[in-house]
Design a protein around this motif. Structure first.
Motif, PDB file in Angstrom:
ATOM      1  N   ASP A   1       2.905 -50.933 -29.530  1.00  0.00           N
ATOM      2  CA  ASP A   1       3.886 -50.234 -28.792  1.00  0.00           C
ATOM      3  C   ASP A   1       3.775 -48.711 -29.081  1.00  0.00           C
ATOM      4  N   ALA A   2       3.289 -47.932 -27.940  1.00  0.00           N
ATOM      5  CA  ALA A   2       2.993 -46.561 -28.092  1.00  0.00           C
ATOM      6  C   ALA A   2       4.265 -45.631 -28.034  1.00  0.00           C
ATOM      7  N   ALA A   3       5.449 -46.149 -27.467  1.00  0.00           N
ATOM      8  CA  ALA A   3       6.558 -45.545 -27.305  1.00  0.00           C
ATOM      9  C   ALA A   3       7.155 -44.672 -28.509  1.00  0.00           C
ATOM     10  N   PRO A   4       6.861 -45.125 -29.961  1.00  0.00           N
ATOM     11  CA  PRO A   4       7.253 -43.954 -30.703  1.00  0.00           C
ATOM     12  C   PRO A   4       6.637 -42.710 -30.914  1.00  0.00           C
ATOM     13  N   ALA A   5       5.465 -42.831 -30.247  1.00  0.00           N
ATOM     14  CA  ALA A   5       4.582 -41.373 -30.409  1.00  0.00           C
ATOM     15  C   ALA A   5       4.444 -40.906 -28.803  1.00  0.00           C
TER      16      ALA A   5
ATOM     17  N   GLU B   1       6.075 -38.720 -27.176  1.00  0.00           N
ATOM     18  CA  GLU B   1       6.251 -37.284 -27.241  1.00  0.00           C
ATOM     19  C   GLU B   1       4.731 -36.572 -27.453  1.00  0.00           C
ATOM     20  N   MET B   2       4.224 -37.127 -28.525  1.00  0.00           N
ATOM     21  CA  MET B   2       3.126 -36.538 -28.995  1.00  0.00           C
ATOM     22  C   MET B   2       1.776 -36.882 -28.032  1.00  0.00           C
ATOM     23  N   ILE B   3       1.835 -37.779 -27.575  1.00  0.00           N
ATOM     24  CA  ILE B   3       1.025 -38.389 -26.281  1.00  0.00           C
ATOM     25  C   ILE B   3       1.036 -37.306 -25.290  1.00  0.00           C
TER      26      ILE B   3
ATOM     27  N   ARG C   1      -1.795 -34.933 -23.907  1.00  0.00           N
ATOM     28  CA  ARG C   1      -2.286 -35.094 -22.538  1.00  0.00           C
ATOM     29  C   ARG C   1      -1.954 -33.953 -21.660  1.00  0.00           C
ATOM     30  N   ALA C   2      -1.061 -32.894 -21.871  1.00  0.00           N
ATOM     31  CA  ALA C   2      -0.650 -31.893 -21.008  1.00  0.00           C
ATOM     32  C   ALA C   2      -1.826 -30.713 -21.008  1.00  0.00           C
TER      33      ALA C   2
ATOM     34  N   CYS D   1      -8.027 -36.726 -31.480  1.00  0.00           N
ATOM     35  CA  CYS D   1      -6.315 -37.019 -31.288  1.00  0.00           C
ATOM     36  C   CYS D   1      -5.887 -38.304 -31.068  1.00  0.00           C
ATOM     37  N   GLU D   2      -6.720 -39.055 -30.305  1.00  0.00           N
ATOM     38  CA  GLU D   2      -6.369 -40.414 -30.287  1.00  0.00           C
ATOM     39  C   GLU D   2      -6.308 -41.261 -31.380  1.00  0.00           C
TER      40      GLU D   2
END
Length: 179
Positions: A86-90, A92-94, A98-99, A109-110
């Protein structure tokens, strides 16, 4: 005939002893020893590159990227080979990363994201849009923490539409599950 019966009984006893010896050597989980632990795989959202000159289709592409990313995770989670992380905990970082850059070529970074989430491997995938008709879906799986590429493959597909993207993602998931 008696000889055949004795031999069959002996075979059954040999098989029983072999089973007992294997159980003693491998333990109660020995029966499942052939099944390896699933790989903890972080599947990042798909990205799109290439011919993106039509601003009208931008919202359409963003929706399609979200839908097919979810589809990919769902299909891979059904494969015994992978445990999708699950990527949800990260999140904000993702989103912050990505921005400013594509995650499939962000120079490690991945891997940082995957390490933070406790993944064994990370999958990055992107669609290269050549035109409305010609597209390529490429994926790469990288080992955590070494960032060593484990597998990379591209799937050409036709049609910049929901059906074309969905078929390409299904083909990719099937290919990954069969490895």
């Amino acid at each position: 005939m008696t000889h055949i019966v004795r031999r069959a009984r002996g075979f059954r006893l040999d098989a029983l002893w072999l089973s007992i010896l294997l159980w003693a050597a491998l333990g109660p989980a020995g029966a499942h020893a052939a099944e390896a632990e699933p790989i903890r795989l972080l599947v990042l959202d798909l990205e799109i590159i290439g011919d993106l000159t039509d601003p009208v289709s931008n919202a359409e592409h963003q929706a399609r990227l979200a839908t097919t990313s979810d589809q990919l995770r769902a299909e891979l989670s059904r494969a015994a080979r992978y445990e999708v992380v699950d990527a949800a905990p990260a999140r904000e970082m993702i989103e912050s990363l990505r921005a400013t850059q594509y995650l499939y070529k962000c120079n490690g970074c991945e891997i940082d994201i995957a390490e933070q989430l406790g993944a064994d491997q990370v999958l990055v995938a992107w669609v290269h849009r050549v035109s409305q008709l010609i597209l390529t879906l490429t994926y790469e799986i990288r080992e955590v923490p070494s960032a060593k590429p484990i597998r990379r493959k591209a799937f050409e597909f036709r049609g910049d539409n929901d059906a074309g993207w969905s078929r390409a993602v299904s083909a990719m998931a099937e290919d990954l599950a069969s490895q």
